[in-house]
Design a protein around this motif. Structure first.
Motif, short mmCIF file in Angstrom:
data_model
loop_
_atom_site.label_atom_id
_atom_site.label_comp_id
_atom_site.label_asym_id
_atom_site.label_seq_id
_atom_site.Cartn_x
_atom_site.Cartn_y
_atom_site.Cartn_z
N THR A 138 2.47 4.79 32.85
CA THR A 138 2.97 4.52 31.51
C THR A 138 3.76 3.22 31.54
OG1 THR A 138 5.10 5.64 31.78
CG2 THR A 138 3.23 7.01 31.10
N ILE A 139 4.03 2.70 30.36
CA ILE A 139 4.83 1.49 30.23
C ILE A 139 6.19 1.86 29.66
CG2 ILE A 139 5.06 -0.74 29.05
CD1 ILE A 139 1.98 -0.88 29.05
N TRP A 183 0.42 5.61 27.34
CA TRP A 183 1.71 5.91 26.72
C TRP A 183 2.67 4.75 26.96
CZ3 TRP A 183 2.76 10.28 23.93
CH2 TRP A 183 1.90 11.38 24.06
N GLN A 184 3.49 4.45 25.92
CA GLN A 184 4.56 3.47 26.06
C GLN A 184 5.85 4.13 25.59
OE1 GLN A 184 3.90 -0.60 24.74
NE2 GLN A 184 1.74 -0.11 24.40
N PHE A 185 6.90 4.00 26.39
CA PHE A 185 8.21 4.57 26.09
C PHE A 185 9.21 3.42 26.09
CE2 PHE A 185 5.60 7.79 28.04
CZ PHE A 185 5.82 8.92 27.25
N LEU A 186 9.68 3.05 24.90
CA LEU A 186 10.49 1.84 24.75
C LEU A 186 11.82 2.13 24.06
CD1 LEU A 186 7.50 -0.40 23.63
CD2 LEU A 186 8.46 -0.20 25.93
N CYS A 187 12.70 1.14 24.12
CA CYS A 187 14.04 1.29 23.56
C CYS A 187 14.11 0.93 22.07
CB CYS A 187 15.03 0.44 24.35
SG CYS A 187 14.74 -1.32 24.21
N GLY A 188 13.05 0.38 21.53
CA GLY A 188 13.04 0.03 20.11
C GLY A 188 13.36 -1.42 19.82
N LEU A 211 5.97 -0.55 34.86
CA LEU A 211 4.98 0.51 35.00
C LEU A 211 5.60 1.66 35.79
CD1 LEU A 211 2.01 0.78 34.14
CD2 LEU A 211 1.38 0.03 36.42
N VAL A 212 5.63 2.84 35.19
CA VAL A 212 6.20 4.03 35.84
C VAL A 212 5.33 5.23 35.52
CG1 VAL A 212 8.58 3.16 35.73
CG2 VAL A 212 7.71 4.57 33.87
N SER A 213 5.53 6.31 36.26
CA SER A 213 4.76 7.53 36.01
C SER A 213 5.28 8.27 34.77
CB SER A 213 4.83 8.46 37.22
OG SER A 213 6.10 9.05 37.32
N LEU A 214 4.39 9.03 34.17
CA LEU A 214 4.76 9.85 33.02
C LEU A 214 5.86 10.84 33.41
CD1 LEU A 214 4.20 10.59 30.08
CD2 LEU A 214 2.29 11.99 30.85
N TYR A 260 11.34 4.71 20.89
CA TYR A 260 10.01 4.41 20.37
C TYR A 260 8.97 4.83 21.41
CZ TYR A 260 6.02 1.81 18.54
OH TYR A 260 4.79 1.46 18.06
N VAL A 261 8.00 5.63 20.99
CA VAL A 261 6.92 6.08 21.87
C VAL A 261 5.60 5.79 21.18
CG1 VAL A 261 5.87 8.04 23.06
CG2 VAL A 261 8.36 7.90 22.86
N SER A 262 4.69 5.19 21.91
CA SER A 262 3.35 4.89 21.40
C SER A 262 2.32 5.53 22.31
CB SER A 262 3.16 3.37 21.37
OG SER A 262 1.83 3.05 21.02
N HIS A 263 1.29 6.12 21.71
CA HIS A 263 0.14 6.63 22.47
C HIS A 263 -1.04 5.79 22.00
CE1 HIS A 263 -2.05 10.45 24.07
NE2 HIS A 263 -2.14 9.43 24.89
N ASP A 264 -1.34 4.75 22.76
CA ASP A 264 -2.26 3.71 22.33
C ASP A 264 -3.67 4.23 22.09
OD1 ASP A 264 -0.10 2.06 22.61
OD2 ASP A 264 -0.73 1.22 24.52
#
Length: 92
Positions: free
Chosen positions: A13-14, A38-43, A53-56, A28-32
């Motif tokens: 994931t990103i 999956w992207q897990f961001l701070c907004g 790049l990290v594991s889910l 903010y989470v996106s499932h492209d």
């Protein structure tokens, strides 16, 4: 809490350096749609070099509240204003 996602725990994931290095919350989470990533961001806005790049499972371990998004289909995203707020899920 048990790992809830259908994807394997080692799924790539990103996330961003703001979350990993500064402890900022995931807002903010996106499932492209194109690749299912999956992207897990701070907004905040990000530069390419701020992506990590990290594991889910690593993301889930940082913040179990993302587990509620396990059924979010590709092409959708979720946002919240603060870590203890409810997720608002929308189609792209």
């Amino acid at each position: 809490m048990k790992f809830p996602f259908y994807d394997a725990p080692n799924t790539a994931t990103i996330t961003c350096c703001h979350i990993l290095e500064n402890g900022e919350p995931i807002l903010y989470v996106s499932h492209d749609e194109d690749d299912g990533m999956w992207q897990f961001l701070c907004g905040k806005a990000h530069e390419t070099d701020e992506a990590k790049l990290v594991s889910l499972k690593s993301v889930f371990d940082l913040d179990n509240s993302v587990g509620i998004l396990k059924d979010m289909p590709c092409g959708y995203y979720a946002e919240r204003k603060a870590q203890d707020d409810e997720w608002s899920v929308r189609k792209r």
